[in-house]
Scaffold this active site. Structure first.
Site, PDB file in Angstrom:
ATOM      1  N   GLU A  72       0.836  -1.206   0.000  1.00 42.32           N
ATOM      2  CA  GLU A  72       0.000   0.000   0.000  1.00 42.32           C
ATOM      3  C   GLU A  72       0.870   1.255   0.000  1.00 42.32           C
ATOM      4  O   GLU A  72       0.580   2.223  -0.715  1.00 42.32           O
ATOM      5  CB  GLU A  72      -0.918  -0.022   1.226  1.00 42.32           C
ATOM      6  CG  GLU A  72      -1.732   1.243   1.431  1.00 42.32           C
ATOM      7  CD  GLU A  72      -1.731   1.703   2.879  1.00 42.32           C
ATOM      8  OE1 GLU A  72      -1.389   2.875   3.122  1.00 42.32           O
ATOM      9  OE2 GLU A  72      -2.050   0.897   3.762  1.00 42.32           O
ATOM     10  N   GLU A 145      10.171   2.368   2.237  1.00 39.37           N
ATOM     11  CA  GLU A 145       8.867   2.258   2.885  1.00 39.37           C
ATOM     12  C   GLU A 145       8.739   1.003   3.741  1.00 39.37           C
ATOM     13  O   GLU A 145       8.041   1.021   4.752  1.00 39.37           O
ATOM     14  CB  GLU A 145       7.754   2.275   1.827  1.00 39.37           C
ATOM     15  CG  GLU A 145       7.682   3.553   1.039  1.00 39.37           C
ATOM     16  CD  GLU A 145       7.347   4.748   1.925  1.00 39.37           C
ATOM     17  OE1 GLU A 145       6.464   4.630   2.803  1.00 39.37           O
ATOM     18  OE2 GLU A 145       7.978   5.810   1.741  1.00 39.37           O
TER      19      GLU A 145
END
Length: 982
Positions: A72, A145
């Protein structure tokens, strides 16, 4: 004119399957399927300019590496048409969006946005479609991330090896929070064979096992139109939208079988008891820090009738302090409050019901379990009264009709309610339009024994039950850190010279990429010309009922009336002011009007959507040393219950009863646990309030009323014996006697104009009943003396919340506008990169509260402390040196207006205007502020940064674990933090 839809219509490869009216929310649901790929599409036709779009995927993980969560994040780091490093965050400053985000649940991932601007909506639509279906998924972004190995000193391979990554640090924070951990650990045991046993967000010890290729494979499998659910809402051209989705995405795909169905869980043959632990700071007491939770696996999410019935059963058992299971647990003294996950959960493939106590001790586990079972057996024998059942149905009706959406768009809240059933093959219509099933339920209830049967079937006779004990461990955090250190040290010893240099080069390349200027010309944008020139006026009429100023707001509230009674605090003593937030929390939870607190709770459920109280603090728009402090009593009800609502408000005002000391003791315990649970989620807010407290009198009172100081006060009160609370009861009674005078009062009512008469008479009766007295003096506030400090605030946390707050100017000062723009520019152009991308924190932020005259820099779930404080200094130097372009200023202005013009619910809009009226902030003042914002340029930003940030007055507060604070102080020297435990 709205387009008409009917079954069989075709648009750009889609065919309409069903069209259903939703009269309760003034909408129409249109459902379509894409014939080629099987993509599903739902549109809610509704007269609302705040248009929303989202695309979701079923994403059941097979492990706890956090693959769905990290994906995501990484999906938003550049795509085929928009190959820049961070288009999502770049669009935040090129847009007038009313919402932009992405979210990962246990078995789905969703990418929603909303905007009131047509051009902006289509800009974001292009970004979101390309990101979801055609992301670059670069290894560099995965390492930023998700997780990566990096040396503590980036270019020194002899320094310690560390795990870094945004999601890794986010989940370290989340998994140390017992409230978050409880739900994760519960589903691990409640669903032993299907996807919910895994942590979709990622367990910190498992996240480093995820590979880049596994991430790419997960996207290829699940982010496909055949596994997609599209949703749109509001005043938009559906045919045009479908054409764009077909052109941008669907025409490039063929139908596949993604094999993403989540099966039903295999039932357990007998109940299970399990024990789990969470880390607690060694300096914290272990007593009353455990949680006990019971949970039962219940019906398939697709059984909409049983879901409705179990939702009502949950309300009957737990919905108010008078509900039998709620009352039995809190009266037992075995714990302080219900657990966060208590209630019926219908967003999993198998739904479940859970109940438990927090603020307990391990030795109470068996007693809590027995109490729950015994209470359920008693209720299965006696059942519920007709009045209680009608009250629960009323609560459901109210929740369905209420147009909310102040924190999140109303459309998103609707989507969240229906997405689970829709995703798993059920009928989403039943979630929003259950009148037919309610009729069936009433007939079943009339036959007798309906809810008792549910209790026996799904709870008492159901062997699929888990009892979870979650208890603190003061050594767990140290053991976890030691295990991580041992793993990393062993890994480091195995590295040869070339591997060490490879890690150094990877880190350098990532840093270069993070700092490299980018050409963002491929991204769509708005210009300042797209910003509405003026704020839309809010229609309000004023009259004086019983000499009380009353403001009437004609708002489309769907037949629900909202009333706010605002009392000035003039004349209250300093001690009364200190206890006013406690008074606010306790008032709606005690007896009144000759009724017990249980009877009042039942009455409120039967005829209102809730009654609440809170303190109110409004800063003076022209003078930071002045402010308006008040107390608000608020209620809401369906129009047909307007008189009953006013009667209950009158009871709380005239005859509140604080004499039940056992009740006070119980609620104080609930308040303590609830406040403590909020700290890990809002640590940056608590830290910033503490820093600001030394900068202005309003900020000092705000911290006293809603900061860590208030938590300390509630802890102190909750620790008292029942008998020792008689002094508090006397104080609360004195506050009520002093506060509730018509001379202090202003009133606001929000409802459709045709319903004004329904509230006028009832309000007049309430006002007539108030004693006619006058405030004796201004509020007795302690004289303010600014104390700028560097606070080190100890809390049990594995990550830090670092804040620095600067005193600026009031709202009407010409410098307020450039300071507001400056905050957005610093966040977008400097702090996000330095604190999140490079530092690994979940968030790096800046904000200017133009009302309070406070400028803040903050970090959220931050693995750094000293570095972040240094980044705050560097941010000031960066802005003062003018190292930014004019386009960045324009983007920052756009971002300010995105926040400024964010739509509110009908009741929220009325509340905002009522606050402006009390502050003396006119529409012309607000439009003048808009004009000032549009004129901000680089020179103004440099000037205010130098004056208020570089040369101004500021304070620091850091919320962190004690060991982290002490380590930081070893290096901070004279700039060390004043460490104290809350």
């Amino acid at each position: 004119m709205q387009q008409q839809f009917f079954s069989g219509q075709k648009f750009h490869g889609f065919v309409v399957n069903r069209v259903d009216a939703l009269p309760d929310i003034n909408a129409t649901m249109v459902r379509l399927n894409h014939e080629k790929t099987g993509a599903r599409f739902m549109h809610l036709v509704r007269d609302d300019d705040n248009k929303l779009f989202g695309v979701g995927f079923r994403t059941p993980p097979d492990d706890s590496t956090g693959v769905a969560h990290i994906l995501e994040h990484t999906v938003l780091c550049g795509s085929e048409r928009f190959p820049v490093r961070d288009p999502f965050f770049s669009m935040l400053k090129r847009s007038l969006n009313s919402f932009m985000n992405a979210m990962t649940a246990s078995d789905w991932t969703l990418y929603p946005f909303s905007s009131m601007n047509h051009k902006d909506f289509h800009n974001l639509l292009d970004i979101y479609l390309d990101a979801a279906f055609f992301p670059r998924l670069l290894e560099r972004d995965f390492r930023q991330e998700g997780h990566r190995l990096e040396f503590a000193e980036m270019e020194d391979p002899t320094s310690a090896l560390e795990y870094k990554g945004v999601v890794y640090n986010e989940m370290k924070g989340a998994m140390s929070d017992p409230s978050s951990l409880l739900g994760r650990r519960l589903t691990r045991h409640l669903y032993p064979t299907i996807t919910y046993r895994h942590n979709s967000g990622g367990e910190p010890e498992d996240i480093p096992n995820l590979t880049w290729q596994q991430l790419r494979d997960f996207h290829a499998r699940y982010y496909h139109p055949s596994n997609s659910w599209f949703f749109s809402y509001g005043n938009l051209d559906l045919a045009e939208l479908l054409g764009i989705v077909e052109d941008r995405v669907l025409q490039r795909f063929e139908r596949i079988d993604p094999d993403s169905d989540v099966p039903l869980e295999h039932p357990l043959s007998e109940p299970l008891q399990v024990q789990e632990f969470y880390p607690l700071d060694p300096g914290e007491p272990l007593e009353k820090r455990s949680m006990v939770q019971l949970a039962w696996l219940t019906v398939d999410i697709n059984d909409s009738y049983e879901r409705l019935a179990l939702n009502l059963l949950s309300s009957l058992l737990l919905g108010t302090p008078a509900a039998p299971l709620y009352k039995a647990l809190l009266d037992s003294g075995l714990g302080a409050n219900l657990t966060p996950a208590t209630g019926y959960h219908d967003d999993y493939r198998n739904t479940f019901f859970s109940v438990g106590l927090q603020g307990t001790d391990p030795e109470h586990c068996q007693a809590i379990e027995k109490l729950v079972i015994d209470t359920l057996e008693e209720v299965a024998r006696t059942g519920f009264s007709g009045e209680r059942i009608e009250a629960a149905i009323h609560r459901l009706e109210f929740a369905t009709r209420e147009v909310s959406g102040d924190s999140y768009p109303y459309a998103l809240l609707l989507l969240m309610r229906l997405f689970g059933p829709w995703l798993h093959g059920g009928d989403p219509l039943d979630v929003l339009n259950f009148s037919e099933q309610l009729g069936r339920l009433r007939k079943d209830v009339e036959r007798g024994g309906f809810f008792q049967g549910l209790i026996r079937t799904w709870l008492l006779a159901n062997p699929h039950r888990v009892t979870l004990l979650l208890q603190p461990d003061a050594q767990m955090g140290a053991r976890q850190e030691a295990a991580i250190r041992a793993t990393l040290d062993a890994r480091q010893q195995q590295l040869d010279e070339s591997q060490r240099q490879h890690l150094v080069e990877e880190a350098k390349q990532l840093k270069l990429a993070q700092e490299a200027p980018e050409d963002l010309s491929c991204l769509p944008t708005l210009t300042l010309a797209d910003i509405p020139a003026e704020e839309a006026p809010v229609i309000v009429s004023k009259d004086d009922q019983e000499q009380v100023a009353t403001y009437w707001f004609d708002q489309p509230t769907n037949g629900i009336g909202y009333i706010t009674l605002n009392f000035s605090i003039a004349g209250l003593t300093s001690e009364q002011l200190n206890y006013l937030p406690v008074f606010s929390s306790l008032l709606p939870q005690v007896g009144a009007g000759g009724r017990t607190y249980l009877e009042m709770a039942e009455a409120m459920e039967a005829v209102t959507g809730g009654i609440s109280a809170r303190t109110s603090l409004l800063d003076d728009p022209a003078d930071l040393d002045q402010f308006d402090a008040g107390f608000e009593l608020k209620g809401k009800a369906l129009v047909r219950n307007s008189v009953a609502l006013m009667e209950l408000l009158q009871d709380f005002i005239l005859t509140p009863d604080f004499s039940d000391l056992n009740r006070l003791h119980k609620v104080l315990g609930q308040m303590q646990v609830s406040m403590e649970n909020s700290v890990p989620q809002s640590g940056h807010t608590y830290a910033a309030r503490m820093a600001a407290a030394g900068l202005s009198p309003a900020a000092k009172l705000r911290e006293q009323w809603s900061g860590l100081s208030q938590i300390a006060l509630v802890r102190e009160l909750a620790a008292k014996s029942v008998d020792a609370l008689d002094t508090l009861a006397a104080m609360l009674t004195s506050i009520a006697q002093s506060l509730f005078s018509p001379a202090r009062l202003q009133v606001a009512v929000a409802v459709e104009e045709q319903h004004f008469p329904s509230f006028e008479g009832a309000l007049a009766t309430l006002l007539e009943s108030l004693n006619c007295s006058t405030p004796v003096a201004p509020a007795a506030l302690q004289p303010f003396s600014g104390q700028v400090k560097r606070h080190g605030l100890v809390w049990s946390l594995p990550v830090q919340y670092v804040t620095r707050v600067f005193k600026t100017v009031p709202y009407r000062d010409p410098d307020s506008a450039p300071l507001t723009v400056l905050a957005r520019l610093l966040r977008a152009e400097f702090l996000h990169r330095e604190i999140r991308e490079k530092g690994g924190a979940y968030g790096g932020m800046a904000g200017h509260n133009s009302g309070a005259g406070l400028f803040s820099m903050l970090s959220y779930r931050d693995p750094q402390l000293e570095r972040t404080l240094k980044v705050f200094d560097e941010a000031i130097d960066w802005i003062v040196s003018g190292q930014f372009e004019d386009v960045s200023v324009e983007e920052a202005i756009l971002a300010v207006f995105s926040d400024l013009d964010k739509p509110l619910s009908p009741s929220g809009l009325a509340a905002h205007e009522f606050a402006c009226l009390r502050r003396g902030i006119t529409l012309e003042m607000r439009n003048d502020f808009r004009r000032q914002l549009l004129k901000v340029d680089a020179a103004a930003l440099i000037r205010v940064a130098k004056r208020y940030l570089q040369d101004g007055e500021s304070a620091v507060a850091v919320l962190a674990g004690e060991s982290a604070l002490k380590r930081a102080n070893e290096n901070l020297g004279e700039m060390g933090l004043d460490i104290r435990r809350i």
